[in-house]
Design an enzyme around this catalytic site. Structure first.
Site, short mmCIF file in Angstrom:
data_model
loop_
_atom_site.label_atom_id
_atom_site.label_comp_id
_atom_site.label_asym_id
_atom_site.label_seq_id
_atom_site.Cartn_x
_atom_site.Cartn_y
_atom_site.Cartn_z
N ARG A 151 55.46 40.92 -0.47
CA ARG A 151 55.67 42.30 -0.95
C ARG A 151 56.60 43.09 -0.03
NH1 ARG A 151 50.30 41.31 -1.82
NH2 ARG A 151 49.41 41.91 -3.83
N ARG A 232 53.67 40.80 13.17
CA ARG A 232 52.69 40.55 14.21
C ARG A 232 53.40 40.06 15.46
NH1 ARG A 232 49.93 43.44 11.78
NH2 ARG A 232 47.82 43.15 10.99
N ASP A 256 57.59 46.67 16.60
CA ASP A 256 56.48 47.59 16.31
C ASP A 256 55.14 46.97 16.69
OD1 ASP A 256 55.45 50.03 15.11
OD2 ASP A 256 54.73 48.79 13.45
N GLU A 261 47.58 44.50 21.84
CA GLU A 261 47.86 45.93 21.60
C GLU A 261 46.75 46.80 22.17
OE1 GLU A 261 48.79 46.42 17.44
OE2 GLU A 261 50.59 45.19 17.63
N HIS A 280 53.02 50.13 16.89
CA HIS A 280 52.37 49.68 15.64
C HIS A 280 52.22 50.85 14.65
CE1 HIS A 280 49.57 46.35 13.90
NE2 HIS A 280 50.18 47.01 12.94
N ALA A 283 52.58 51.08 9.27
CA ALA A 283 51.75 51.50 8.13
C ALA A 283 51.21 52.91 8.32
CB ALA A 283 50.60 50.52 7.95
C1 MLT Z 1 48.36 45.84 8.41
O1 MLT Z 1 48.07 44.69 8.70
O2 MLT Z 1 47.90 46.40 7.43
C2 MLT Z 1 49.31 46.61 9.27
O3 MLT Z 1 49.76 45.92 10.37
C3 MLT Z 1 48.77 47.94 9.64
C4 MLT Z 1 47.57 47.90 10.53
O4 MLT Z 1 47.22 46.88 11.08
O5 MLT Z 1 46.96 48.94 10.68
#
Ligand code: MLT
Length: 320
Positions: A151, A232, A256, A261, A280, A283
């Site tokens: 996607r 990742r 990112d 992390e 990160h 999203a």
């Molecule tokens: C995800 O896997 O949905 C994104 O990397 C965002 C997140 O981990 O919060």
């Protein structure tokens, strides 16, 4: 009464959906420390989590009544799927909710890296007027290699085509008709590596993809390739990429995500002049956070009250 625990900050709309559902009691104290979480989870039949909550074997062991975990987001690398399966806990995610936010962030990183937007801003903020150091490059006419044409990869492809880039991709799992429909040739990984001016990573971490960007593969890439990673951190061998950035083989990287992390202070990529970092954030838009939170809440309501499971991340094991 089913008890749903939300041990992280998720959008209020998710809490409203759960509270409006007869038979569900929701506890949403915000981001919880690990010790408090291990105590609170004893009562929970379901959890809604984000990437900051480690749903590992210890957590499952502390949660004898747990039936379901909904991940408000895509990646379930913070969930021990084997431990969940062994306990009969169904793990579900919300794969569509943050697609556009993540694609826009990765694309923004690609533009910002090409035009030195962060160091240009910083130099002016520090009182310098330096137009020479920050000469950039155009995206138009460059080849973008997308690793993982799911996607997010597809959303990136459409945006890159609008910027008149040549888009190629590697994805061994995608039905070729989907790539054909958006005019993206699917090529072997080595061909994408050797042809790309820009590489953007949108793959999951598996035994096959872990550390895929490493000295051996970087050696096959074009001089001056630029690499973007909003998927990742473990897809990249950070020490090898740092060496390639220092030698100039890789002109720049925009990252990112990190293996750990937050990354340790001595992370080999942090602070390099040709690296652009964000913590990160891909999203992290109000739009995506509402969508994934609402989807996660609805998954839990349907699971607990109607026995329906969707977007199950451990289906084979649970049904077997
Ligand atoms: C995800 O896997 O949905 C994104 O990397 C965002 C997140 O981990 O919060």
């Amino acid at each position: 009464m089913f008890h749903v625990l939300i041990p992280d900050n998720v959008h209020q709309n998710a809490i409203d959906i759960l509270e409006a559902s007869a038979g569900i009691y929701v506890s949403a104290p915000g981001k919880m420390e690990r010790a408090a979480l291990l105590e609170a989870v004893v009562e929970a039949q379901a959890l809604i989590i984000r990437s900051g909550v480690k749903a590992d074997a210890d957590l499952m062991a502390a949660a004898p009544q747990l039936m379901a975990i909904a991940r408000a987001g895509v990646g379930v690398d913070n969930v021990d799927l084997a431990a969940a399966t062994a306990r009969g806990v169904t793990v579900m995610n919300t794969p569509g909710g943050n697609t556009i936010s993540t694609a826009e962030h990765a694309f923004g990183l690609m533009i910002a890296l090409s035009r030195h937007i962060a160091p240009g801003h910083q130099s002016l903020a520090e009182g310098r007027w330096d137009r020479k150091t920050f000469t950039g490059v155009e995206l138009k006419g460059k080849t973008l290699g997308i690793i993982g044409l799911g996607r997010i990869g597809q959303a990136i492809a459409r945006r890159a085509q609008a910027f008149e880039m040549t888009v190629i991709a590697h994805d061994p799992y995608l039905p070729p008709a989907i790539a054909e429909a958006i005019n993206v040739p699917l090529l072997a990984l080595d061909k994408v590596f050797s042809s790309a001016d820009y590489l953007t990573l949108h793959a999951m971490v598996t035994d096959e993809t872990r550390g895929m960007i490493k000295a051996e593969t970087i050696a096959t890439m074009k001089e001056g390739v630029r690499i973007i990673n909003a998927a990742r951190g473990a897809l990249i061998d950070s020490s090898d990429l740092a060496a390639a950035l220092k030698s100039g083989k890789v002109a720049g990287a925009a990252l990112d995500v990190y293996e750990q992390e937050p990354p340790p202070a001595d992370h080999p990529l942090i602070g390099l002049p040709n690296v652009l970092h964000t913590p990160h954030l891909a999203a992290s838009t109000s739009d995506a956070q509402i969508t994934v939170a609402v989807e996660a809440a609805q998954l839990i309501v349907d699971f607990l009250l109607e026995g329906k499971a969707a977007n199950v991340c451990n289906p084979a094991e649970i049904s077997g």
